[in-house]
Design a protein around this motif. Structure first.
Motif, PDB file in Angstrom:
ATOM      1  N   ARG A 263       3.746  -0.803  -1.119  1.00 29.49           N
ATOM      2  CA  ARG A 263       4.202  -0.147   0.292  1.00 29.49           C
ATOM      3  C   ARG A 263       2.903  -0.144   1.024  1.00 29.49           C
ATOM      4  O   ARG A 263       2.824  -0.274   2.314  1.00 29.49           O
ATOM      5  CB  ARG A 263       4.615   1.294   0.049  1.00 29.49           C
ATOM      6  CG  ARG A 263       4.574   2.199   1.274  1.00 29.49           C
ATOM      7  CD  ARG A 263       5.860   1.870   2.259  1.00 29.49           C
ATOM      8  NE  ARG A 263       5.730   2.487   3.503  1.00 29.49           N
ATOM      9  CZ  ARG A 263       4.931   2.231   4.323  1.00 29.49           C
ATOM     10  NH1 ARG A 263       4.281   1.379   4.367  1.00 29.49           N
ATOM     11  NH2 ARG A 263       5.173   2.964   5.515  1.00 29.49           N
ATOM     12  N   PHE A 264       1.796   0.100   0.441  1.00 25.15           N
ATOM     13  CA  PHE A 264       0.474   0.301   1.028  1.00 25.15           C
ATOM     14  C   PHE A 264       0.074  -1.038   1.581  1.00 25.15           C
ATOM     15  O   PHE A 264      -0.326  -1.340   2.929  1.00 25.15           O
ATOM     16  CB  PHE A 264      -0.802   0.817   0.092  1.00 25.15           C
ATOM     17  CG  PHE A 264      -1.739   0.809   0.796  1.00 25.15           C
ATOM     18  CD1 PHE A 264      -2.085   1.686   1.656  1.00 25.15           C
ATOM     19  CD2 PHE A 264      -3.085   0.091   0.645  1.00 25.15           C
ATOM     20  CE1 PHE A 264      -3.606   2.070   2.482  1.00 25.15           C
ATOM     21  CE2 PHE A 264      -4.412   0.214   0.925  1.00 25.15           C
ATOM     22  CZ  PHE A 264      -4.697   1.038   2.015  1.00 25.15           C
ATOM     23  N   HIS A 265       0.132  -2.179   0.714  1.00 29.02           N
ATOM     24  CA  HIS A 265       0.044  -3.405   1.215  1.00 29.02           C
ATOM     25  C   HIS A 265       0.743  -3.884   2.529  1.00 29.02           C
ATOM     26  O   HIS A 265       0.158  -4.537   3.299  1.00 29.02           O
ATOM     27  CB  HIS A 265       0.326  -4.389   0.045  1.00 29.02           C
ATOM     28  CG  HIS A 265      -0.026  -5.799   0.271  1.00 29.02           C
ATOM     29  ND1 HIS A 265      -1.499  -6.202   0.446  1.00 29.02           N
ATOM     30  CD2 HIS A 265       0.681  -6.854   0.623  1.00 29.02           C
ATOM     31  CE1 HIS A 265      -1.329  -7.608   0.752  1.00 29.02           C
ATOM     32  NE2 HIS A 265      -0.018  -7.928   0.689  1.00 29.02           N
ATOM     33  N   ILE A 266       2.074  -3.534   2.264  1.00 28.30           N
ATOM     34  CA  ILE A 266       2.849  -4.142   3.810  1.00 28.30           C
ATOM     35  C   ILE A 266       2.441  -3.258   4.762  1.00 28.30           C
ATOM     36  O   ILE A 266       2.279  -3.673   5.937  1.00 28.30           O
ATOM     37  CB  ILE A 266       4.415  -3.546   3.304  1.00 28.30           C
ATOM     38  CG1 ILE A 266       5.011  -4.636   2.267  1.00 28.30           C
ATOM     39  CG2 ILE A 266       5.078  -3.683   4.670  1.00 28.30           C
ATOM     40  CD1 ILE A 266       6.273  -4.402   1.773  1.00 28.30           C
ATOM     41  N   SER A 267       2.027  -2.000   4.686  1.00 34.86           N
ATOM     42  CA  SER A 267       1.656  -1.141   5.834  1.00 34.86           C
ATOM     43  C   SER A 267       0.371  -1.763   6.385  1.00 34.86           C
ATOM     44  O   SER A 267      -0.008  -1.814   7.443  1.00 34.86           O
ATOM     45  CB  SER A 267       1.250   0.110   5.554  1.00 34.86           C
ATOM     46  OG  SER A 267       0.630   0.963   6.478  1.00 34.86           O
ATOM     47  N   ILE A 268      -0.425  -2.362   5.549  1.00 33.06           N
ATOM     48  CA  ILE A 268      -1.929  -2.854   5.995  1.00 33.06           C
ATOM     49  C   ILE A 268      -1.576  -4.093   6.708  1.00 33.06           C
ATOM     50  O   ILE A 268      -2.152  -4.519   7.799  1.00 33.06           O
ATOM     51  CB  ILE A 268      -2.974  -3.101   4.803  1.00 33.06           C
ATOM     52  CG1 ILE A 268      -3.099  -1.680   4.150  1.00 33.06           C
ATOM     53  CG2 ILE A 268      -4.088  -3.956   5.160  1.00 33.06           C
ATOM     54  CD1 ILE A 268      -4.067  -0.758   5.134  1.00 33.06           C
ATOM     55  N   LYS A 269      -0.798  -4.920   5.942  1.00 31.79           N
ATOM     56  CA  LYS A 269      -0.397  -6.427   6.673  1.00 31.79           C
ATOM     57  C   LYS A 269       0.313  -6.253   7.977  1.00 31.79           C
ATOM     58  O   LYS A 269       0.064  -7.035   8.967  1.00 31.79           O
ATOM     59  CB  LYS A 269       0.419  -7.036   5.730  1.00 31.79           C
ATOM     60  CG  LYS A 269      -0.312  -7.687   4.602  1.00 31.79           C
ATOM     61  CD  LYS A 269      -1.228  -8.798   4.905  1.00 31.79           C
ATOM     62  CE  LYS A 269      -1.864  -9.297   3.616  1.00 31.79           C
ATOM     63  NZ  LYS A 269      -2.769 -10.073   4.023  1.00 31.79           N
ATOM     64  N   ALA A 270       0.896  -5.281   8.273  1.00 30.32           N
ATOM     65  CA  ALA A 270       1.595  -4.684   9.475  1.00 30.32           C
ATOM     66  C   ALA A 270       0.888  -3.994  10.509  1.00 30.32           C
ATOM     67  O   ALA A 270       1.252  -3.597  11.488  1.00 30.32           O
ATOM     68  CB  ALA A 270       3.020  -3.947   9.142  1.00 30.32           C
ATOM     69  N   ASN A 271      -0.381  -3.787   9.988  1.00 23.31           N
ATOM     70  CA  ASN A 271      -1.289  -3.158  11.266  1.00 23.31           C
ATOM     71  C   ASN A 271      -1.014  -1.534  11.424  1.00 23.31           C
ATOM     72  O   ASN A 271      -1.264  -1.228  12.115  1.00 23.31           O
ATOM     73  CB  ASN A 271      -1.589  -3.734  12.228  1.00 23.31           C
ATOM     74  CG  ASN A 271      -2.313  -5.184  12.062  1.00 23.31           C
ATOM     75  OD1 ASN A 271      -3.418  -5.229  11.354  1.00 23.31           O
ATOM     76  ND2 ASN A 271      -1.952  -6.117  12.895  1.00 23.31           N
ATOM     77  N   LYS A 272      -0.574  -1.174   9.976  1.00 32.72           N
ATOM     78  CA  LYS A 272       0.131   0.235  10.252  1.00 32.72           C
ATOM     79  C   LYS A 272       1.197   0.487  11.291  1.00 32.72           C
ATOM     80  O   LYS A 272       0.958   1.549  11.941  1.00 32.72           O
ATOM     81  CB  LYS A 272      -1.107   1.374  10.353  1.00 32.72           C
ATOM     82  CG  LYS A 272      -1.996   1.121   9.018  1.00 32.72           C
ATOM     83  CD  LYS A 272      -2.910   2.358   8.770  1.00 32.72           C
ATOM     84  CE  LYS A 272      -3.645   2.039   7.548  1.00 32.72           C
ATOM     85  NZ  LYS A 272      -4.592   3.295   7.278  1.00 32.72           N
ATOM     86  N   HIS A 273       1.697  -0.369  11.596  1.00 31.24           N
ATOM     87  CA  HIS A 273       2.877  -0.550  12.770  1.00 31.24           C
ATOM     88  C   HIS A 273       4.117   0.097  12.012  1.00 31.24           C
ATOM     89  O   HIS A 273       4.641  -0.229  10.892  1.00 31.24           O
ATOM     90  CB  HIS A 273       2.887  -1.764  13.327  1.00 31.24           C
ATOM     91  CG  HIS A 273       3.369  -1.675  14.806  1.00 31.24           C
ATOM     92  ND1 HIS A 273       5.009  -2.013  15.012  1.00 31.24           N
ATOM     93  CD2 HIS A 273       3.274  -1.333  15.796  1.00 31.24           C
ATOM     94  CE1 HIS A 273       5.210  -1.786  16.234  1.00 31.24           C
ATOM     95  NE2 HIS A 273       4.276  -1.111  16.624  1.00 31.24           N
TER      96      HIS A 273
END
Length: 118
Positions: free
Chosen positions: A17-27
């Protein structure tokens, strides 16, 4: 043993979940992706568990632990509130509606198409 399985699943779910958040620029899209994918996975796992095709330990590890940590209602709520406070009402409405509809739709389709009655 159950608590260890849930904790292990939660560990990996929260990291992804954190990795996806980072990849999506916390968008918002990161939360939307995690919640949608998590709902789809949970729908499959729930169906398998209810049909006795998934062991209890696997359900605890993946269904309760992984999916529980991978999906995040608190982030969804916070992001929605931030949109409302910033008067982005249309975006907030679209975010809420699409999150709920996608999640419910895929879980429903999984349960209907995988049930013995179909």
């Amino acid at each position: 043993m159950t608590i260890i399985l849930v904790a292990m699943g939660g560990f990996f779910g929260s990291i992804l979940r954190f990795h996806i958040s980072i990849k999506a620029n916390k968008h918002l899209i990161g939360t939307w992706i995690a919640n949608s994918l998590g709902s789809i996975l949970l729908g499959f796992l729930f169906h398998l568990h209810m049909e006795n095709q998934l062991a209890d330990w696997t359900w605890m590890l993946l269904g309760v632990g992984f999916c529980g940590a991978f999906t995040t209602f608190s982030t969804f709520g916070n992001e929605t509130l931030q949109l409302i406070l910033n008067r982005k009402y249309r975006q907030a409405f679209t975010y809420i509606l699409s999150s709920l509809l996608v999640s419910f739709f895929f879980v429903y389709m999984i349960i209907v198409f995988l049930s013995d009655e179909f």
